[in-house]
Design a protein around this motif. Sequence first.
Motif, short mmCIF file in Angstrom:
data_model
loop_
_atom_site.label_atom_id
_atom_site.label_comp_id
_atom_site.label_asym_id
_atom_site.label_seq_id
_atom_site.Cartn_x
_atom_site.Cartn_y
_atom_site.Cartn_z
N LEU A 29 0.84 -1.20 0.00
CA LEU A 29 0.00 0.00 0.00
C LEU A 29 0.87 1.25 0.00
O LEU A 29 2.05 1.19 0.35
N SER A 30 0.28 2.37 -0.37
CA SER A 30 1.01 3.62 -0.28
C SER A 30 1.08 4.06 1.18
O SER A 30 0.26 3.66 2.01
N ARG A 31 2.06 4.88 1.48
CA ARG A 31 2.22 5.40 2.85
C ARG A 31 0.99 6.20 3.24
O ARG A 31 0.52 6.12 4.38
N GLN A 32 0.43 6.96 2.28
CA GLN A 32 -0.73 7.79 2.57
C GLN A 32 -1.96 6.94 2.90
O GLN A 32 -2.67 7.21 3.87
N THR A 33 -2.20 5.89 2.10
CA THR A 33 -3.34 5.02 2.35
C THR A 33 -3.20 4.33 3.70
O THR A 33 -4.16 4.23 4.47
N THR A 34 -2.00 3.85 3.99
CA THR A 34 -1.75 3.18 5.27
C THR A 34 -2.03 4.11 6.43
O THR A 34 -2.67 3.73 7.42
N ASN A 35 -1.56 5.34 6.34
CA ASN A 35 -1.78 6.32 7.40
C ASN A 35 -3.27 6.60 7.59
O ASN A 35 -3.75 6.70 8.73
N GLN A 36 -4.01 6.73 6.50
CA GLN A 36 -5.44 7.01 6.60
C GLN A 36 -6.18 5.87 7.32
O GLN A 36 -7.04 6.13 8.17
N ILE A 37 -5.82 4.63 7.00
CA ILE A 37 -6.48 3.49 7.64
C ILE A 37 -6.12 3.43 9.11
O ILE A 37 -6.98 3.21 9.98
N LEU A 38 -4.84 3.66 9.43
CA LEU A 38 -4.41 3.62 10.83
C LEU A 38 -5.06 4.74 11.65
O LEU A 38 -5.43 4.54 12.81
N GLN A 39 -5.20 5.91 11.04
CA GLN A 39 -5.85 7.01 11.75
C GLN A 39 -7.30 6.67 12.07
O GLN A 39 -7.80 6.97 13.17
N ALA A 40 -7.97 6.01 11.12
CA ALA A 40 -9.37 5.61 11.36
C ALA A 40 -9.45 4.57 12.48
O ALA A 40 -10.34 4.62 13.33
N LEU A 41 -8.52 3.62 12.50
CA LEU A 41 -8.50 2.61 13.56
C LEU A 41 -8.17 3.23 14.91
O LEU A 41 -8.69 2.81 15.95
N GLN A 42 -7.33 4.26 14.90
CA GLN A 42 -7.02 4.95 16.14
C GLN A 42 -8.24 5.70 16.66
O GLN A 42 -8.55 5.66 17.86
N GLN A 43 -8.98 6.35 15.77
CA GLN A 43 -10.17 7.09 16.17
C GLN A 43 -11.24 6.16 16.73
O GLN A 43 -12.03 6.55 17.60
N SER A 44 -11.28 4.93 16.23
CA SER A 44 -12.27 3.96 16.71
C SER A 44 -11.84 3.29 18.01
O SER A 44 -12.60 2.50 18.58
N GLY A 45 -10.63 3.57 18.48
CA GLY A 45 -10.16 3.02 19.74
C GLY A 45 -9.46 1.68 19.64
O GLY A 45 -9.11 1.08 20.66
N CYS A 46 -9.21 1.21 18.41
CA CYS A 46 -8.54 -0.09 18.24
C CYS A 46 -7.07 -0.03 18.61
O CYS A 46 -6.52 -1.02 19.11
#
Length: 251
Positions: free
Chosen positions: A208-225
């Motif tokens: 994956l691109s660094r940008q896509t990876t960061n976006q997914i991780l940010q969403a998982l962080q916001q959800s508390g995972c």
Amino acid sequence: MRAPRPARAGTKHPPSLADLWATISAGHWFRSLAPELAQQLQALAQPVTLAAGDWLFRRGDPPCGLYAVARGTLDLSGPEPAGLLSLAEPPMWLGEISLFDGHSRTHDVRAATDCCLLHVPQAALREWLRTHPAHWQPLALLLADRLRACQAALEEQVLLPAPQRLARRLVRMAEGFDPWLPGARPHPACLRRELGVSQEHLARMLGLSRQTTNQILQALQQSGCLLLRRGKIEIRDGQALRAAGGGTPVH
């Protein structure tokens, strides 16, 4: 290529051999071995150390035996454009493919951090197995587990969207390739484990691109995972992370 170094007595607070084996013995695979095989592996094994950046072996190198990761993290890489494929952390074993066929190494393995390993030499182990052939079976199971994990990763790469693939990879890393014994660490459902993997490494492993990876991780962080840290990822809610991956990953 620099060869792995024997463990050095002068290292500040070096782990004892007993400490290294205590880590390895917390893994399901080693604990499930018949006492005769477990004792032989312990008798043959010698500790080695790698500094971050050192090569353990390179693709095409001759086989040299099995390694058990007792401390630190190793990068397992293939030829470009595949690049980084996975990480090896305690209590994982590696090197079993060349143990079986006697052919050259299939991947590059390099220390991502300072590492302590236990090395079981190829020739000595194969000679012992020649007179104790029944003990090839648990080594075959080690190889089968590796194949199963590779097939699952390939299937996920083809069939799953990026967010699910990333969540499943984090769950697999948090559980470890060779799961720990119950009681040796928290249950994955309530896991609070710090993974020593950067976003760049994770992106390369998943293609994956660094940008896509960061976006997914940010969403998982916001959800508390999880919680993102510099060069690390802390799993806060293993059950929620499993759900984000679509359920329990196949091993």
